[in-house]
Design an enzyme around this catalytic site. Structure first.
Site, PDB file in Angstrom:
ATOM      1  N   HIS A   2     -55.202  40.339 -62.081  1.00 48.66           N
ATOM      2  CA  HIS A   2     -56.623  40.080 -61.770  1.00 48.66           C
ATOM      3  C   HIS A   2     -56.709  38.598 -61.553  1.00 48.66           C
ATOM      4  O   HIS A   2     -57.743  37.907 -60.862  1.00 48.66           O
ATOM      5  CB  HIS A   2     -57.588  40.259 -63.021  1.00 48.66           C
ATOM      6  CG  HIS A   2     -57.647  41.603 -63.206  1.00 48.66           C
ATOM      7  ND1 HIS A   2     -57.511  42.220 -64.509  1.00 48.66           N
ATOM      8  CD2 HIS A   2     -57.108  42.737 -62.634  1.00 48.66           C
ATOM      9  CE1 HIS A   2     -57.265  43.774 -64.391  1.00 48.66           C
ATOM     10  NE2 HIS A   2     -57.023  43.915 -63.159  1.00 48.66           N
ATOM     11  N   CYS A  53     -60.260  47.177 -42.852  1.00 50.40           N
ATOM     12  CA  CYS A  53     -60.017  46.109 -43.968  1.00 50.40           C
ATOM     13  C   CYS A  53     -59.050  45.645 -45.081  1.00 50.40           C
ATOM     14  O   CYS A  53     -59.140  45.246 -45.869  1.00 50.40           O
ATOM     15  CB  CYS A  53     -61.564  46.542 -44.885  1.00 50.40           C
ATOM     16  SG  CYS A  53     -61.253  47.922 -45.593  1.00 50.40           S
TER      17      CYS A  53
END
Ligand code: PEP
Ligand code: MG
Length: 747
Positions: free
Chosen positions: A364, A677
């Site tokens: 993260h 993407c």
């Protein structure tokens, strides 16, 4: 421990303290210390070996061996008994050194007369500094008490080395943490940065390793441990009912904080003459040395817990807290073992670069660093032990290299590189408003990937024509509890406000696999990437899906809305999700909320199965976006998180490009808008080939828009198509060599 050893040891430490306080130069001090130790333990030889560089130990002082061998005798790490002690971080104690395994005879030292050998590592918090050796003629092993006393002395030597007590001119050692070092890690966010080290958790400096009054030291330790226990209990209380893993860590903290063995060992160290903080650090150093050897992940974690707990205790004892970010240097490069996304967001864009000892490409913290476009290098071994606050440092996020305290020549080459990148940046700024039209007239829509509020300013600065992928899960990942619907409404509103009339594609919650919400029940799965993730979680937990859809509709508040479901593997999943959207719209209408002016509901194509869905699916879906990161890992059956296989398959592999082209063709039949993407969209050469395969919308990191646009503007897609066709015809595995060759000829 025998009382005699205790008093002797305290006496020796008392004399060492006088040495520390003396004005003597480094070498003289070392000489006197070896003499002191040999004298006080009644052995003929005492020698101190210190690291000259990472791999070489050097005899730096001796009492008893030939003085001529000082600064001459050298051993490689692992060589001889001394090298073995240094490498393993473990004591070697033998009555008969010459017949011990690994013994290396060093004639210049004259040590052949000595039979018994005791070598103790000199180390501080995982940093190997040297070896303390005592030897004697008589063939007898050293007693446990003697070994213990020498370990305590070695601890003091480590502190003295850290404080620069042995530094001197000429042959003597230069100070620690002053040489330039090149460290290698893994690139996690590209870019180059020059700045000064900012330690997220600075090293605690122990200036008083030796104490006179064991009684008062024991009291200090008891009080500090009590404070620590109260603190841990409080943390446990607050966390009750929360995340299970966090609770497990806190339980481990409590277990250690109440451990009698830990306390007893530290009290024994104090009885021998160490100060309370030196006793904590000695235990911590030994735990770190054990950590290096333990392979069992559970035990490693527990040792890491003990390490964290020791840091807390040291902070209580020394009063040295976390640094105040008000003192941040103007060009901070954050150095840490690891950092959570919340902490990183707090630093925000003030950081110029980040270097982590652990970390990972998919963590993260990496996601946040990417969103903030801060160069990041992960897995940089030793960085937290090598770097000191304020050190000059260069971070090369493209190649995963860190230059700590660099030489002038390295600095100037690095600055040249930064200047070149800045020039390129200027060029990209100058084409920011230019529409992307290739030489043969194809109009390519370049949009950006986003996920945090911090990304929004890039909509302006990058020249992105919209947001092609808004990863809504990032907002969930950087928190420690489930966000409320109202909070989501506010966030999505801000995103739409910032975008103005540019289109934003909101991807619904994509969790599972590598993205684990800290507050959601974690289900252990054998293959998380193939497991309960993305739309699969959404369809099984309809409440969360509905809450998010409601938030999106309310945030749009009458404006156009685009929603995309991740990881759709079969048409039916899309249909079910779409049904939920319709239901939510109906409900919102009943409740009197404004409905979106227009609504598009798309699917991400991330598994090969969807590419072969019945044509009806392509007719009914509003748009498709290829999630190349996932699609590629399933196409090649190569885990995107696994460094061993991640780079094995080229995205420009002919089979993969052919597969992409077949998706373009299927979408063309039904006139279904298609975009790409994944990360490859942001790599200029890959983007060029995707455009040549027929993709007209590419979504990428904002920093990639300039370089991709720059290449597309000067390229002819028909020519690239021809090169790809030729490569295919020849049977090439990848079109990369042929395309690169063509690009070189263009320049
Ligand atoms: C992808 O898989 O390509 C994608 C864009 O989704 P993520 O990287 O978030 O899994
Ligand atoms: Mg994906």
């Amino acid at each position: 421990m025998a009382d005699g050893t205790e008093t002797e040891s305290r006496k020796l430490l008392g004399r060492l303290r006088e040495e520390m306080a003396s004005e003597a130069a480094g070498q003289e001090r070392l000489d006197r210390i070896t003499h002191l130790i040999a004298d006080s333990i009644h052995r003929e030889v005492c020698s101190i070996y210190l690291f000259r560089d990472d791999e070489t130990l050097e005899l730096c002082a001796t009492e008893g061996l030939s003085p001529e061998s000082v600064h001459k005798t050298r051993l490689r790490l692992g060589e001889g008994l001394v090298g073995r002690v240094a490498k393993s971080g473990k004591v070697v104690n033998t009555a008969d050194a010459p017949s011990s395994k690994g013994f290396r005879f060093m004639p210049e030292t004259g040590e052949e007369k000595y039979s018994s050998f005791l070598g103790v590592p000199v180390q501080r918090l995982g940093e190997k500094l040297g070896v303390l050796v005592v030897q004697s003629r008589d063939a007898r092993e050293f007693s446990a008490d003697e070994v213990y006393a020498l370990e305590v002395v070695a601890m003091v030597l480590a502190e003295m080395a850290e404080l620069g007590a042995f530094v001197g001119e000429g042959a003597a050692l230069s100070p620690l943490h002053q040489q330039s070092v090149l460290l290698r890690g893994g690139p996690a966010q590209e870019g180059s940065a020059e700045g000064h080290v900012w330690l997220h958790e600075p090293r605690v400096v122990v200036t008083n390793p030796i104490a006179e009054d064991p009684h008062s030291e024991r009291e200090r330790l008891t009080e500090a441990v009590e404070e620590l226990r109260v603190g841990v209990d409080k943390m446990l209380e607050i966390s009750q009912g929360g995340d299970k893993d966090q609770l497990k860590v806190l339980e481990a903290y409590r277990m250690f904080a109440n451990s009698k063995g830990w306390m007893r060992r530290m009290e024994e160290d104090i009885a021998l003459g160490l100060s309370a903080e030196a006793a904590v650090e000695k235990e911590q150093s030994q735990a770190r040395a054990r950590m290096e050897q333990v392979t069992d992940p559970y035990l490693r974690e527990r040792l890491a817990d003990l390490d964290d707990l020791s840091n807390r205790l040291l902070r209580i004892l020394t009063g040295q807290g976390k640094t105040d970010s008000a003192d941040l240097p103007p060009d901070p490069i954050l150095v840490a073992r690891n950092i959570g996304p919340g902490d990183l967001l707090e630093y925000g864009r003030s950081l110029k670069g980040i270097v982590l000892e652990e970390g990972s490409v998919g963590s993260h913290a990496t996601i946040v660093a990417r969103a903030l476009a801060i160069p990041l290098v992960v897995h940089v071994g030793r960085i937290t032990t090598e770097a000191l606050n304020g050190d000059h440092v260069l971070v090369d996020g493209d190649h995963g290299v860190v230059h700590l305290r660099p030489e002038d020549t390295v600095v100037s080459a690095f600055r040249d590189k930064i200047a070149m990148q800045a020039k390129a940046q200027e060029r990209y700024t100058s084409i920011r408003e230019t529409p992307t039209v290739t030489q043969d007239g194809a109009r390519i829509n370049l949009v950006m990937n986003a996920g945090l509020m911090a990304d929004l300013p890039s909509l302006e600065t990058s020249g992105a024509e919209g947001v092609g992928l808004f990863r809504t899960e990032l907002q969930f990942l950087v928190r420690n509890k489930m966000p409320k619907r109202l909070e989501l409404v506010t966030q999505y509103q801000r995103v739409l406000d910032a975008a103005g009339d540019k289109r934003v594609v909101f991807r619904t919650l994509d969790i599972g696999s590598d993205k684990v919400l800290p507050y959601m029940k974690h289900v252990a799965e054998p293959n998380p990437a193939l497991g309960w993730r993305a739309i699969r979680v959404g369809l099984d937990k309809r409440g969360v899906m509905r809450m998010q859809l409601q938030a999106l509709i309310r945030a749009a508040n009458g404006r156009p809305l685009t929603v995309m479901f991740p990881f759709v593997a079969q048409a039916e999943e899309y249909r079910e999700a779409r049904w939920e959207v319709n239901k939510t719209i109906e409900r919102e209408k009943r409740l009197g909320h404004a409905l979106p002016e227009t609504l598009e509901v798309g699917a991400m194509l991330e598994t090969p199965s969807l590419a072969f869905a019945p044509q009806k699916f392509f007719d009914e879906v509003d748009f498709i976006s290829i999630g190349g990161n996932d699609l590629k890992q399933f196409f090649f059956a190569a885990d995107r998180e696994n460094e061993l296989v991640r780079r094995r398959y080229d995205s420009l592999n002919v089979s993969f490009l052919t597969f992409i082209e077949s998706i373009v063709e299927r979408c063309d039949i039904s006139e279904t808008p298609l975009s790409f993407c994944g990360e490859d969209a942001g790599r200029p050469v890959e983007a060029l080939c995707l455009a040549a395969m027929g993709l007209r919308t590419l979504s990428m990191r904002p920093a990639s828009i300039g370089p991709v646009k720059s290449l597309l503007l000067r390229s002819n897609l028909q020519e690239v198509r021809k090169i790809i066709a030729d490569a295919r015809h020849r049977g090439d595995q990848s079109v990369r060599p042929a395309v690169m060759e063509w690009l070189r000829n263009q320049a």
